[in-house]
Motif scaffolding. Structure first.
Motif: not given
Length: 759
Positions: A501-516
């Motif tokens: 989950q944390e790895a996905l969250r860090e990746f989505l940050k690069t696309l400006d997509i938040p993940l709770a």
């Protein structure tokens, strides 16, 4: 030697009774030599001589067994033996069975593996499928043992699979099918009946410091030019059982159809139909849908799913059952199927053929207008399929173009079924399962077994209808058995691990997509992410990364729910012809509901056996997936072998420190590009970005990027393809400064870790 004079009871004074000696041997498996027994009872002189005669009598009568210098109770395990780890218990601990066992000694004993003792020299922890040398403890009251691993053993070295090649000098070599294995030299005398071009199994007979190792042909599998040679490579490489023993085939041939005596019900007038792939030979499920005429359920529907009654023909403990459990599931290759059950069962007795009577297990489910299931009931029936349709036929009929087969059932069967599906679809949308869109490629073969073309079949509503009907039937099976407190094998799927989950969250940050962060994610959170990138260039990338973040589904008697389907309880019930897990569920339903013969009410004391089976069939499923993937890779590699130097459009599909993986558009072929072939820059794998980033430029390639590649090398037998990158790296927004800062922090962390290890 004459027997010593006997006192009272025929033995010297102080000699223990036969019962006491046998009890000591049973209770002290680690200390049961003749000397141990004599010391334990304080025997000396004539009493020690009498002990020898008593032990001989006990052995002759079969009350004790001699194992070297030790004595043991019959059927018990030796102090040290080789075990095979077969599964996990309720607490996640490992359970094992003897790697070799004589069935005449009784049932296969269960051993729970204890955790290593603190302070012991570090050993490599074993996992399911490993063989371990184990110290066996005392036997528990329930007949099980506890063991402690001494060491993990190397897996038994399998024979090498390869192709016979003639060298320029007239000799022979074996070209291995596995890319990590080296070639073998082979003498003509060791070829046997093999000829150049044959696929063979070879054992290594000699290896030296200089030159190639030598080998000897053990078995000729067949010519590499034969249609099914490529799938045979995977079958042998993965150890997939593919030849049915004679006793299994004999049982299948002797099987007979049941009558319609109670509790089996006559449902032959219910207009059930089968909808399957056009090439299907076995039809194990049939469906029917209709409006509910109950005034208390306005707008509701009734959906019936009937599944072939495999449990009637495959009984617990039979040769058919043992072989099905060993196989775990059917394995599907582009050119063949390795079935779990013989064709007499899967393609005849249990195939729900059109207009023919067949025994089945059916579930009748009532849904309200919102798609919520109100009730369900299971029945053991005799049915008769009213029509056999392919997915394409059914879809075309609903879309307004019925053919001669579909037209007679369009208004009476298909349209009511589609109306029921519309109702189920409302329930699915309310449930919000994970909606990943991962195209599935299909290889179409020419008559000679080579690749004709690779296609991605369209995903039709007909596919989705059958899928949703099967999901609801599986849920009903799990709910029924759980309510009856009947042990069963659930199909479980855990939520993504926190690290993923944390790895996905860090990746989505690069696309400006938040993940709770913090709260437990639900499938709806992933669906929201996927909907944000729908119809954008990022869509394939995000779908791939979300897929990689998911846990792997498996079988277990311990229910944790199914995350992907967003269900609290789920069991496989709908494919007992091709999955052993479904057969277990059928037997459990028959036993729990009193539906006649062939059931299997598993008592609580046998739950560990069920847990072991769940581990084995989960492993068999993973084995099948690997074998199917390897076969596709080899077929496509062979298809591309004469196109070295050509350029292709592709997409970046994965990466590692050594380079990146690409998938060709259209063909779906997977290949590798070494980092050294990406360009003049020095490329590093950035896990958070899912990118290969140039050290100096900050430019690179991200997961999902469209690229142009050149085919550089093909190893057809190994299924290995190497490409060179033709596309220039793109700007990833990573400046040299930020890269060096990140690298500096990474080096500092590594230095700190080295210091802590030294301390």
């Amino acid at each position: 030697m004459s027997k010593p004079p006997r006192g009272g009871g025929g033995r010297p004074r102080g000699t223990p009774s036969r019962e006491a000696i046998a009890a000591f041997i049973r209770d002290n498996p680690q200390k049961a030599t003749k000397r141990d027994i004599a010391r334990a009872f304080g025997l000396k002189g004539d009493a020690r001589l009498a002990l020898k005669h008593v032990l001989s009598e006990l052995e002759e009568e079969g009350l004790v067994e001699k194992r070297g210098k030790r004595l043991a109770a019959p059927g018990t395990l030796p102090p040290v033996m080789v075990l095979e780890i077969t599964g996990r218990d309720a607490d996640g601990g490992l359970i094992a069975r003897p790697a070799e066992w004589d069935e005449e000694r009784g049932a296969l004993p269960l051993v729970t593996i204890a955790a290593p003792k603190k302070g012991r020299a570090r050993i490599v922890l074993p996992g399911v499928g490993d063989r371990v040398l184990t110290r066996i403890g005392e036997q528990a009251d329930d007949g099980s043992y506890q063991g402690r691993v001494i060491k993990r053993l190397e897996r038994k070295k399998a024979a090498i699979l390869g192709v016979v090649r003639r060298t320029d000098k007239g000799g022979y070599r074996i070209e291995p099918t596995e890319r990590k294995q080296n070639e073998l030299e082979i003498d003509k005398a060791d070829l046997g009946d093999a000829r150049p071009g044959d696929l063979v199994e070879v054992s290594e007979t000699r290896s030296g410091r200089h030159g190639l190792a030598k080998g000897k042909v053990l078995e000729v599998i067949g010519s590499l030019k034969s249609e099914k040679a490529v799938s045979m490579i995977a079958i042998h490489a993965h150890g997939i059982p593919h030849i049915f023993p004679a006793e299994v085939l004999a049982e299948a041939e002797a099987a007979k159809r049941p009558g319609i005596e109670p509790p089996r019900e006559d449902w032959r007038d219910v207009p059930l139909i089968t909808i399957d792939p056009a090439t299907a030979k076995d039809h194990d499920d049939a469906v029917h849908g209709m409006p509910d005429d109950d005034p208390s359920n306005p707008g509701g529907h009734i959906v019936t799913v009937a599944i072939a009654d495999v449990a009637h023909f495959v009984r617990p403990g039979s040769a058919l059952d043992r072989e099905a459990q060993k196989r775990g599931n059917s394995v599907y290759f582009p050119d063949r199927v390795v079935p779990m059950l013989p064709e007499r069962i899967s393609n005849d007795l249990c195939s729900l053929r059109e207009k023919e009577d067949r025994p089945a297990m059916a579930v009748r489910m009532v849904f309200d207008a919102s798609g919520h299931k109100k009730s369900h009931s299971f029945h053991r029936i005799m049915m008769r399929s009213h029509a056999k349709l392919s997915y394409e036929q059914a879809q075309q009929a609903i879309d307004g173009s019925p053919d001669a087969i579909a037209k007679p059932v369009l208004d009476t069967i298909l349209k009511p079924l589609w109306a029921a599906y519309a109702c189920l679809l409302k329930g699915r949308r309310n449930r919000e399962p994970l909606e990943l869109d991962i195209p599935e490629r299909k290889i179409l073969l020419a008559e000679d077994g080579t690749v004709d073309k690779v296609v991605v079949p369209p995903r039709l509503d007909a596919h989705k209808l059958i899928e949703e009907c099967m999901i609801q039937a599986n849920v009903a099976a799990a709910e029924t058995l759980e309510k009856k407190k009947q042990a069963l094998v659930f199909r479980i799927h855990d939520a993504p691990a926190l690290a993923k989950q944390e790895a996905l969250r860090e990746f989505l940050k690069t696309l400006d997509i938040p993940l709770a962060r913090g709260a437990q994610l639900r499938p709806s959170a992933f669906n929201a992410i996927l909907s944000r990138v729908e119809d954008t260039d990022h869509s394939p990338l995000v779908h791939g990364v979300v897929l990689r973040s998911q846990s792997q589904a498996e079988y277990s008697p311990d229910n944790i729910g199914h995350f992907g389907l967003n269900l609290k309880r789920y069991a496989h019930f709908t494919s007992p012809i091709r999955r052993y897990a479904d057969l277990i569920v059928h037997r459990a339903l028959i036993g729990a509901l009193g539906l006649g013969d062939g059931g299997d009410e598993l008592p609580e004391m046998e739950i560990d056996r069920l847990r072991e089976i769940a581990g084995l069939i989960s492993s068999a499923e993973r084995r099948a997936v690997s074998a199917e993937r390897d076969t596709v890779d080899r077929l496509i590699a062979e298809h591309l072998a004469d196109r070295v130097g050509d350029t292709f459009d592709a997409r970046v599909s994965g990466m590692a420190g050594a380079g990146l993986f690409v998938t060709l558009d259209g063909l779906g072929a997977d290949g590798f590009i070494p980092a050294s072939k990406l360009g003049e820059d020095y490329y590093r794998h950035d896990e958070a970005l899912h990118a290969m980033v140039g050290e100096r430029s900050g430019a690179g390639y991200r997961l999902g990027d469209p690229v142009e590649v050149r085919l550089a090398e093909v190893q057809a037998m190994a299924g290995a393809i190497r490409f060179d990158m033709e596309s220039e790296p793109r700007d990833l927004g990573m400046s040299m400064t930020s890269r060096h800062k990140g690298r500096g922090k990474q080096m500092a962390r590594k230095a700190g870790n080295r210091g802590r290890r030294r301390r």
